[in-house]
Motif scaffolding. Structure first.
Motif, PDB file in Angstrom:
ATOM      1  N   PRO A  85     -12.128   4.636  13.303  1.00  0.00           N
ATOM      2  CA  PRO A  85     -12.550   6.020  13.539  1.00  0.00           C
ATOM      3  C   PRO A  85     -11.592   7.070  12.995  1.00  0.00           C
ATOM      4  CG  PRO A  85     -11.669   5.055  15.552  1.00  0.00           C
ATOM      5  CD  PRO A  85     -11.743   3.947  14.538  1.00  0.00           C
ATOM      6  N   GLY A  86     -10.375   6.694  12.679  1.00  0.00           N
ATOM      7  CA  GLY A  86      -9.409   7.673  12.217  1.00  0.00           C
ATOM      8  C   GLY A  86      -9.389   7.803  10.710  1.00  0.00           C
ATOM      9  N   PRO A  87      -8.987   8.981  10.185  1.00  0.00           N
ATOM     10  CA  PRO A  87      -8.899   9.168   8.740  1.00  0.00           C
ATOM     11  C   PRO A  87      -7.709   8.428   8.152  1.00  0.00           C
ATOM     12  CG  PRO A  87      -8.030  11.090   9.867  1.00  0.00           C
ATOM     13  CD  PRO A  87      -8.573  10.177  10.940  1.00  0.00           C
ATOM     14  N   ARG A  88      -7.858   8.030   6.911  1.00  0.00           N
ATOM     15  CA  ARG A  88      -6.763   7.427   6.154  1.00  0.00           C
ATOM     16  C   ARG A  88      -6.183   8.519   5.270  1.00  0.00           C
ATOM     17  NH1 ARG A  88      -6.597   1.940   6.418  1.00  0.00           N
ATOM     18  NH2 ARG A  88      -5.668   1.677   4.349  1.00  0.00           N
ATOM     19  N   TRP A 123      -4.436   7.008  10.139  1.00  0.00           N
ATOM     20  CA  TRP A 123      -3.552   6.054   9.458  1.00  0.00           C
ATOM     21  C   TRP A 123      -2.929   6.790   8.278  1.00  0.00           C
ATOM     22  CZ3 TRP A 123      -3.255   4.272   4.435  1.00  0.00           C
ATOM     23  CH2 TRP A 123      -2.421   3.162   4.212  1.00  0.00           C
ATOM     24  N   PHE A 124      -1.599   6.681   8.144  1.00  0.00           N
ATOM     25  CA  PHE A 124      -0.878   7.450   7.136  1.00  0.00           C
ATOM     26  C   PHE A 124      -0.287   6.530   6.068  1.00  0.00           C
ATOM     27  CE2 PHE A 124      -0.592  10.255  10.861  1.00  0.00           C
ATOM     28  CZ  PHE A 124      -0.979  11.464  10.309  1.00  0.00           C
ATOM     29  N   LEU A 125      -0.421   6.971   4.833  1.00  0.00           N
ATOM     30  CA  LEU A 125       0.337   6.427   3.718  1.00  0.00           C
ATOM     31  C   LEU A 125       1.281   7.537   3.273  1.00  0.00           C
ATOM     32  CD1 LEU A 125       0.836   4.233   1.517  1.00  0.00           C
ATOM     33  CD2 LEU A 125      -0.883   5.427   0.131  1.00  0.00           C
ATOM     34  N   ALA A 126       2.576   7.323   3.408  1.00  0.00           N
ATOM     35  CA  ALA A 126       3.563   8.349   3.057  1.00  0.00           C
ATOM     36  C   ALA A 126       4.394   7.879   1.874  1.00  0.00           C
ATOM     37  CB  ALA A 126       4.469   8.645   4.250  1.00  0.00           C
ATOM     38  N   VAL A 184       4.854   3.182   4.293  1.00  0.00           N
ATOM     39  CA  VAL A 184       5.721   4.016   3.465  1.00  0.00           C
ATOM     40  C   VAL A 184       5.885   3.392   2.087  1.00  0.00           C
ATOM     41  CG1 VAL A 184       8.024   5.023   3.211  1.00  0.00           C
ATOM     42  CG2 VAL A 184       6.946   4.919   5.468  1.00  0.00           C
ATOM     43  N   ILE A 185       5.757   4.231   1.068  1.00  0.00           N
ATOM     44  CA  ILE A 185       6.033   3.842  -0.311  1.00  0.00           C
ATOM     45  C   ILE A 185       7.251   4.629  -0.775  1.00  0.00           C
ATOM     46  CG2 ILE A 185       5.194   3.828  -2.686  1.00  0.00           C
ATOM     47  CD1 ILE A 185       2.373   3.737  -1.628  1.00  0.00           C
ATOM     48  N   LEU A 186       8.260   3.938  -1.289  1.00  0.00           N
ATOM     49  CA  LEU A 186       9.440   4.606  -1.836  1.00  0.00           C
ATOM     50  C   LEU A 186       9.273   4.716  -3.342  1.00  0.00           C
ATOM     51  CD1 LEU A 186      12.316   2.893   0.192  1.00  0.00           C
ATOM     52  CD2 LEU A 186      11.083   5.017   0.689  1.00  0.00           C
ATOM     53  N   ASP A 187       9.185   5.941  -3.818  1.00  0.00           N
ATOM     54  CA  ASP A 187       8.964   6.165  -5.251  1.00  0.00           C
ATOM     55  C   ASP A 187       9.350   7.587  -5.584  1.00  0.00           C
ATOM     56  OD1 ASP A 187       8.266   5.619  -7.826  1.00  0.00           O
ATOM     57  OD2 ASP A 187       6.133   5.311  -7.462  1.00  0.00           O
ATOM     58  N   ARG A 204      -6.897   1.900  -3.768  1.00  0.00           N
ATOM     59  CA  ARG A 204      -6.386   0.684  -3.146  1.00  0.00           C
ATOM     60  C   ARG A 204      -6.224   0.849  -1.639  1.00  0.00           C
ATOM     61  NH1 ARG A 204      -2.637   0.119  -6.391  1.00  0.00           N
ATOM     62  NH2 ARG A 204      -0.825   0.965  -5.287  1.00  0.00           N
ATOM     63  N   HIS A 205      -5.859   2.054  -1.215  1.00  0.00           N
ATOM     64  CA  HIS A 205      -5.634   2.298   0.215  1.00  0.00           C
ATOM     65  C   HIS A 205      -6.806   2.999   0.879  1.00  0.00           C
ATOM     66  CE1 HIS A 205      -1.411   0.992   0.235  1.00  0.00           C
ATOM     67  NE2 HIS A 205      -1.328   1.522  -0.973  1.00  0.00           N
ATOM     68  N   ALA A 206      -7.925   3.137   0.170  1.00  0.00           N
ATOM     69  CA  ALA A 206      -9.147   3.740   0.732  1.00  0.00           C
ATOM     70  C   ALA A 206      -8.852   5.076   1.405  1.00  0.00           C
ATOM     71  CB  ALA A 206      -9.802   2.772   1.716  1.00  0.00           C
ATOM     72  N   ILE A 207      -8.150   5.936   0.684  1.00  0.00           N
ATOM     73  CA  ILE A 207      -7.719   7.217   1.242  1.00  0.00           C
ATOM     74  C   ILE A 207      -8.921   8.150   1.437  1.00  0.00           C
ATOM     75  CG2 ILE A 207      -6.330   9.283   0.799  1.00  0.00           C
ATOM     76  CD1 ILE A 207      -4.714   6.795   1.582  1.00  0.00           C
TER      77      ILE A 207
END
Length: 277
Positions: free
Chosen positions: A136-139, A159-162, A178-181, A196-199
């Motif tokens: 139910p939560g946004p990506r 859900w967070f992709l940072a 977390v992605i380090l870049d 890939r992360h279905a954002i």
């Protein structure tokens, strides 16, 4: 001169002043990045000043003749300290800010006035691209920097992709990857990352510049909404430029006024700070 750096514009200005000659540049960094990209032609200072009073004392003790604030457009605390210290000491201050991003046809941007206003908006965001029954939560692809992640620590639904340059510390959202870049990034890579992360939604600051703009093109191509955080306004009463060329001319005019017969640059330019070309 004291150059408050940390941006590509600051590095390019430091190199331009080295090529022009006649400038003793102290390149100041907050020290948040362990391996900063610093021009080899400058003296480097790492760390804070202790607020506006500490910076004012530094300007006096080091006999600084001019300050250029070329920090990140969202480094509001450092910019405010520079303005207060410059006003207290009479040392001329120039603010160098790259232009913000402009929405293009096909963009779905939602302007947000500040980071605190963003947290409630994210928590209420309804995903449109996936079934709510499974998640139910946004990506959310969060590209606001590691220091802001604590603001979202209390959100359990998204859900967070940072993406960060350095590993984050302190309170973090419970659903986080977390992605380090470090940029620059290209459109193909950003598009693949979003897929890939279905954002569902991209969150970013209106930082401007080309190094991280590819994510906006990728979001446009995929039809994803963007929550764009407005940048804080520059300090009033000080000249602002958007490129290194007028900044270099401004500093050159200061040097010219010094050689015109002033006993010290600070005494001369306080009374006659050159306008922005």
């Amino acid at each position: 001169m004291l150059l408050l750096g940390g941006t590509g514009e600051a590095r390019r200005l430091a190199l331009a002043l080295t090529e022009a000659g006649g400038f003793d540049v102290v390149y100041s960094l907050a020290g948040r990045v362990r391996e900063p990209r610093v021009p080899p032609s400058c003296r480097v200072r790492i760390g804070g000043f202790g607020g506006p009073a500490g910076l004012a004392e530094h300007l006096r003790c080091e006999r600084i003749d001019a300050v250029v604030d070329a920090t990140h457009p969202f480094a509001a605390r450092m910019t405010a300290s520079a303005a207060t210290a410059a006003a207290a000491t009479g040392v001329p201050l120039l603010v160098l800010r790259r232009p913000g991003w402009l929405a293009q046809p096909g963009d779905d941007w939602r302007r947000v006035p500040s980071l605190p206003a963003l947290t409630d908006l994210i928590d209420r965001f309804v995903p449109l691209r996936r079934g709510a029954a499974t998640d139910p939560g946004p990506r959310v692809f969060l590209t606001t920097g590691r220091s802001d992640l604590a603001l979202f620590a209390g959100l359990h639904r998204p859900w967070f992709l940072a993406r960060c340059v350095e590993p984050p510390t302190g309170p973090l959202p419970p659903r986080l990857e977390v992605i380090l870049d470090r940029g620059p990034f290209d459109v193909a890579g950003e598009t693949a990352l979003l897929r890939r992360h279905a954002i569902d939604v991209l969150v970013t600051k209106d930082s401007g510049g080309a190094m991280t703009a590819a994510k906006l093109t990728a979001a446009r191509d995929l039809g994803l909404p963007v929550l764009m955080i407005d940048r804080p306004p520059p300090p009033s009463g000080f000249p602002v430029v958007s490129d290194i060329a007028p900044a270099t001319r401004w500093l050159t005019d200061l040097a010219t006024s010094r050689h015109a017969g002033a006993g010290s640059v600070a005494g001369a330019v306080t009374a006659r700070t050159p306008p922005v070309p």
